[in-house]
Design a protein around this motif. Structure first.
Motif, PDB file in Angstrom:
ATOM      1  N   THR A  20      -4.901  -4.877 -14.189  1.00  0.00           N
ATOM      2  CA  THR A  20      -3.513  -4.562 -13.889  1.00  0.00           C
ATOM      3  C   THR A  20      -3.398  -3.154 -13.320  1.00  0.00           C
ATOM      4  N   ALA A  21      -2.394  -2.969 -12.477  1.00  0.00           N
ATOM      5  CA  ALA A  21      -2.029  -1.648 -11.961  1.00  0.00           C
ATOM      6  C   ALA A  21      -0.529  -1.526 -12.178  1.00  0.00           C
ATOM      7  N   GLU A  22      -0.143  -0.759 -13.191  1.00  0.00           N
ATOM      8  CA  GLU A  22       1.256  -0.717 -13.624  1.00  0.00           C
ATOM      9  C   GLU A  22       1.859   0.661 -13.436  1.00  0.00           C
ATOM     10  N   SER A  23       3.095   0.659 -13.009  1.00  0.00           N
ATOM     11  CA  SER A  23       3.865   1.895 -12.943  1.00  0.00           C
ATOM     12  C   SER A  23       5.035   1.787 -13.919  1.00  0.00           C
ATOM     13  N   CYS A  24       6.128   1.171 -13.533  1.00  0.00           N
ATOM     14  CA  CYS A  24       7.335   1.177 -14.367  1.00  0.00           C
ATOM     15  C   CYS A  24       7.165   0.454 -15.702  1.00  0.00           C
ATOM     16  N   SER A  51       2.819   8.227 -11.922  1.00  0.00           N
ATOM     17  CA  SER A  51       3.150   9.215 -10.893  1.00  0.00           C
ATOM     18  C   SER A  51       2.526   8.830  -9.555  1.00  0.00           C
ATOM     19  N   ASN A  52       3.063   9.406  -8.491  1.00  0.00           N
ATOM     20  CA  ASN A  52       2.465   9.187  -7.168  1.00  0.00           C
ATOM     21  C   ASN A  52       1.038   9.729  -7.137  1.00  0.00           C
ATOM     22  N   ALA A  53       0.812  10.879  -7.778  1.00  0.00           N
ATOM     23  CA  ALA A  53      -0.537  11.458  -7.812  1.00  0.00           C
ATOM     24  C   ALA A  53      -1.520  10.496  -8.468  1.00  0.00           C
ATOM     25  N   ALA A  54      -1.104   9.841  -9.536  1.00  0.00           N
ATOM     26  CA  ALA A  54      -1.979   8.872 -10.206  1.00  0.00           C
ATOM     27  C   ALA A  54      -2.261   7.675  -9.300  1.00  0.00           C
ATOM     28  N   GLY A  60      -6.291   4.826  -5.073  1.00  0.00           N
ATOM     29  CA  GLY A  60      -6.522   5.004  -3.646  1.00  0.00           C
ATOM     30  C   GLY A  60      -5.321   4.671  -2.776  1.00  0.00           C
ATOM     31  N   VAL A  61      -4.127   4.683  -3.361  1.00  0.00           N
ATOM     32  CA  VAL A  61      -2.922   4.470  -2.556  1.00  0.00           C
ATOM     33  C   VAL A  61      -2.811   5.634  -1.573  1.00  0.00           C
ATOM     34  N   SER A  62      -2.475   5.324  -0.352  1.00  0.00           N
ATOM     35  CA  SER A  62      -2.366   6.332   0.696  1.00  0.00           C
ATOM     36  C   SER A  62      -1.123   7.204   0.499  1.00  0.00           C
ATOM     37  N   ALA A  63      -1.320   8.504   0.608  1.00  0.00           N
ATOM     38  CA  ALA A  63      -0.180   9.433   0.548  1.00  0.00           C
ATOM     39  C   ALA A  63       0.798   9.130   1.676  1.00  0.00           C
ATOM     40  N   HIS A  69       7.134   4.797   2.786  1.00  0.00           N
ATOM     41  CA  HIS A  69       7.846   3.670   2.173  1.00  0.00           C
ATOM     42  C   HIS A  69       8.397   3.964   0.780  1.00  0.00           C
ATOM     43  N   GLY A  70       7.900   5.011   0.128  1.00  0.00           N
ATOM     44  CA  GLY A  70       8.303   5.311  -1.241  1.00  0.00           C
ATOM     45  C   GLY A  70       7.495   4.505  -2.236  1.00  0.00           C
ATOM     46  N   ALA A  71       7.466   4.991  -3.467  1.00  0.00           N
ATOM     47  CA  ALA A  71       6.655   4.347  -4.510  1.00  0.00           C
ATOM     48  C   ALA A  71       7.120   2.925  -4.809  1.00  0.00           C
ATOM     49  N   VAL A  72       8.414   2.683  -4.690  1.00  0.00           N
ATOM     50  CA  VAL A  72       8.946   1.351  -4.968  1.00  0.00           C
ATOM     51  C   VAL A  72       9.043   0.606  -3.650  1.00  0.00           C
TER      52      VAL A  72
END
Length: 162
Positions: A20-24, A51-54, A60-63, A69-72
């Motif tokens: 899993t890759a979870e944020s909210c 966080s975006n940094a995480a 490996g999410v692109s900055a 597009h934003g995190a969401v």
């Protein structure tokens, strides 16, 4: 039989590894899976990338994707799922990024959650669900349940393909 028990049983029978890759949801999907006896046969690891940094450092999410597009966004959900699948050497990954609330904006309202589903050898699928302003805990729980449903459907699909 619970949804999560079905997921663990079918994934175990098919020898699939989940990540899993979870944020909210902050690890709620991982916790739901690992609550089930026998989950160690199928659950590889979970990434909580709030966080975006995480998201950048761990998955490996692109900055540039985050900036554009934003995190969401489905684009970030896509990159989160791909990163988790690759880094965990798993068969199947689900990602979740959203706005649990309170708050949000006109363009990204409370209750908007984006999901990514990546499976070895298949095209990634992304979708956005508008749960609405149900309150933080309810949005997080609905997002968790939806992610588990996506995983179960993918595991069933993998079963049907064999």
């Amino acid at each position: 039989m619970s949804l999560t028990k079905q997921l663990v049983d079918i994934a175990s029978n098919k020898r699939l590894k989940l990540t899993t890759a979870e944020s909210c949801t902050g690890g709620m999907v991982s916790a739901a899976i690992t609550d089930i006896p026998g989950s160690s046969n199928v659950f590889e690891r979970g990434f909580v990338t709030y966080s975006n940094a995480a998201k950048i450092d761990l998955l490996g999410v692109s900055a540039d994707t985050l900036e554009e597009h934003g995190a969401v966004s489905e684009q970030v959900a896509d990159e989160m799922a791909k990163g988790a699948l690759r880094l965990a050497n798993a068969s199947l990954a689900v990602s979740i990024t959203g706005i649990a609330g309170p708050g949000g904006s006109q363009f990204k309202p409370e209750g908007r959650v984006c999901f990514g589903l990546a499976m070895s050898g298949r095209n990634i699928r992304c979708e956005t669900v508008e749960f609405g302003a149900l309150g933080r805990q309810n949005v997080r729980q609905h997002a968790t349940d939806h992610a588990l449903t996506l995983l179960l459907a993918a595991v069933d699909e993998a079963s049907a393909a064999d």
